[in-house]
Design an enzyme around this catalytic site. Structure first.
Site, PDB file in Angstrom:
ATOM      1  N   GLY A  11       0.785  -1.234   0.000  1.00 63.11           N
ATOM      2  CA  GLY A  11       0.000   0.000   0.000  1.00 63.11           C
ATOM      3  C   GLY A  11       0.812   1.277   0.000  1.00 63.11           C
ATOM      4  N   HIS A  42       1.347   0.639 -13.014  1.00 62.39           N
ATOM      5  CA  HIS A  42       2.138  -0.545 -13.377  1.00 62.39           C
ATOM      6  C   HIS A  42       3.615  -0.166 -13.357  1.00 62.39           C
ATOM      7  CE1 HIS A  42       2.857  -4.488 -15.067  1.00 62.39           C
ATOM      8  NE2 HIS A  42       3.741  -3.922 -15.877  1.00 62.39           N
ATOM      9  N   GLU A  56       9.333   4.935  -6.186  1.00 59.94           N
ATOM     10  CA  GLU A  56       9.424   6.354  -5.829  1.00 59.94           C
ATOM     11  C   GLU A  56       8.766   7.230  -6.910  1.00 59.94           C
ATOM     12  OE1 GLU A  56      11.469  10.207  -5.401  1.00 59.94           O
ATOM     13  OE2 GLU A  56      12.464   8.713  -6.676  1.00 59.94           O
ATOM     14  N   ARG A 104      -5.323  -8.691  -8.703  1.00 65.11           N
ATOM     15  CA  ARG A 104      -6.380  -9.536  -9.269  1.00 65.11           C
ATOM     16  C   ARG A 104      -6.782  -8.973 -10.611  1.00 65.11           C
ATOM     17  NH1 ARG A 104      -9.730 -13.142  -7.137  1.00 65.11           N
ATOM     18  NH2 ARG A 104     -11.447 -12.442  -8.443  1.00 65.11           N
ATOM     19  N   ILE A 105      -7.130  -9.884 -11.513  1.00 67.80           N
ATOM     20  CA  ILE A 105      -7.649  -9.442 -12.808  1.00 67.80           C
ATOM     21  C   ILE A 105      -9.139  -9.193 -12.642  1.00 67.80           C
ATOM     22  CG2 ILE A 105      -8.121 -10.218 -15.156  1.00 67.80           C
ATOM     23  CD1 ILE A 105      -5.419 -11.708 -15.029  1.00 67.80           C
ATOM     24  N   ARG A 160     -15.317 -15.144 -10.693  1.00 71.04           N
ATOM     25  CA  ARG A 160     -14.742 -13.794 -10.776  1.00 71.04           C
ATOM     26  C   ARG A 160     -15.862 -12.744 -10.864  1.00 71.04           C
ATOM     27  NH1 ARG A 160      -9.738 -12.475 -11.558  1.00 71.04           N
ATOM     28  NH2 ARG A 160      -9.121 -14.537 -12.265  1.00 71.04           N
TER      29      ARG A 160
HETATM   30  C1  GAR Z   1       3.616  -1.337  -7.381  1.00 66.68           C
HETATM   31  O1  GAR Z   1       4.947  -1.385  -7.849  1.00 66.68           O
HETATM   32  C2  GAR Z   1       2.645  -1.405  -8.545  1.00 66.68           C
HETATM   33  O2  GAR Z   1       3.134  -0.761  -9.694  1.00 66.68           O
HETATM   34  C3  GAR Z   1       2.574  -2.893  -8.765  1.00 66.68           C
HETATM   35  O3  GAR Z   1       2.525  -3.441  -7.472  1.00 66.68           O
HETATM   36  C4  GAR Z   1       3.255  -2.602  -6.581  1.00 66.68           C
HETATM   37  C5  GAR Z   1       2.381  -2.270  -5.399  1.00 66.68           C
HETATM   38  O4  GAR Z   1       3.089  -1.582  -4.416  1.00 66.68           O
HETATM   39  N1  GAR Z   1       1.413  -3.232  -9.522  1.00 66.68           N
HETATM   40  C6  GAR Z   1       1.407  -4.158 -10.477  1.00 66.68           C
HETATM   41  O5  GAR Z   1       2.372  -4.822 -10.753  1.00 66.68           O
HETATM   42  C7  GAR Z   1       0.073  -4.330 -11.179  1.00 66.68           C
HETATM   43  N2  GAR Z   1       0.263  -4.878 -12.492  1.00 66.68           N
HETATM   44  P1  GAR Z   1       2.329  -0.898  -3.201  1.00 66.68           P
HETATM   45  O6  GAR Z   1       1.384  -1.944  -2.619  1.00 66.68           O
HETATM   46  O7  GAR Z   1       3.425  -0.538  -2.236  1.00 66.68           O
HETATM   47  O8  GAR Z   1       1.592   0.298  -3.713  1.00 66.68           O
END
Ligand code: GAR
Length: 216
Positions: free
Chosen positions: A13, A110, A173, A92-93, A66
């Site tokens: 998060g 992403h 970051e 999740r998709i 789903r």
């Molecule tokens: C982040 O790096 C986000 O870009 C990636 O998961 C991480 C979550 O970090 N998301 C994906 O790969 C989705 N395809 P966080 O829980 O610390 O925000």
């Protein structure tokens, strides 16, 4: 006018925290109505609770399909008055039905320069491919995995000695800087959609953030 956000998480998060911090500024044009996690142990739930944001856990193991899971998500999001869904590490998709229903009202972060390196295990694949630059993408969500009109991207150089962990830290970051920018652009109605491309009005984008060249 403040736009009500629903933030979907699965884990740490840190992007949620970036949005919590952004929303704590009275001048930010959005507020977080609810945080939903599919994972009871997601640390992001603690971050939300600390900021007095309502949370819900919707465990995917309790649903037969789903579509049933996504119907529950929709019910909670609509009940909370959510206008924009922010996927923030939600692993999740989402079903096509759900995505189509919320078209142009769901965005995702992403950890790569999409359309390169969709899917999981991104940083290891970036390093294995030997590319010199990676980065992050904030985009509208479509039903195909990690696709949809790009709102904001930011570039991160890949060092020769980077590991997935060091690269992930650098990319995260930039995610934390880009996500609030994308939310602000949407909340201020500065994004005009034209079919599957978009145009962003106005200025005020920091130098480190690149807007999709097709936008202009
Ligand atoms: C982040 O790096 C986000 O870009 C990636 O998961 C991480 C979550 O970090 N998301 C994906 O790969 C989705 N395809 P966080 O829980 O610390 O925000």
């Amino acid at each position: 006018m403040s736009v009500a956000l629903g933030i979907l998480i699965s884990g740490h998060g840190s992007n949620l925290q970036a949005l919590i911090d952004a929303c704590s500024d009275d001048n930010f044009p959005a507020n977080i109505a609810i945080v939903i996690s599919n994972n009871f142990n997601a640390y992001g739930l603690k971050r939300a609770a600390k900021a007095n944001i309502p949370t819900k856990v919707v465990n995917h193991n309790c649903f037969g399909s789903r579509e049933q899971y996504d119907d529950k998500l929709a019910e909670i999001l609509e009940g909370a008055g959510v206008e924009l869904i922010c996927l923030a590490g939600f692993m999740r998709i989402l079903s096509k039905t759900f995505v189509d229903r919320w078209k142009n009202r769901i965005i995702n972060v992403h950890p790569s320069l999409l359309p390169a390196f969709k899917g999981l295990n991104v940083h290891q694949r970036v390093i294995d491919a030997g590319v010199r630059f990676s980065g992050c993408t904030i985009h509208y969500v479509r039903s195909e995995l990690d696709s949809g009109p790009i709102i904001v991207q930011s570039v991160v150089p890949v060092a020769f000695n980077d590991t997935p962990d060091t690269l992930s830290a650098k990319v995260l970051e930039t995610e934390h800087r880009c996500y609030p920018i994308a939310v602000r652009l949407i909340a201020e109605r500065r994004i005009n959609m034209h079919e599957e491309s978009l145009v962003i009005e106005g200025v005020g984008i920091p130098d480190h953030t690149m807007i999709n060249p097709n936008s202009f």
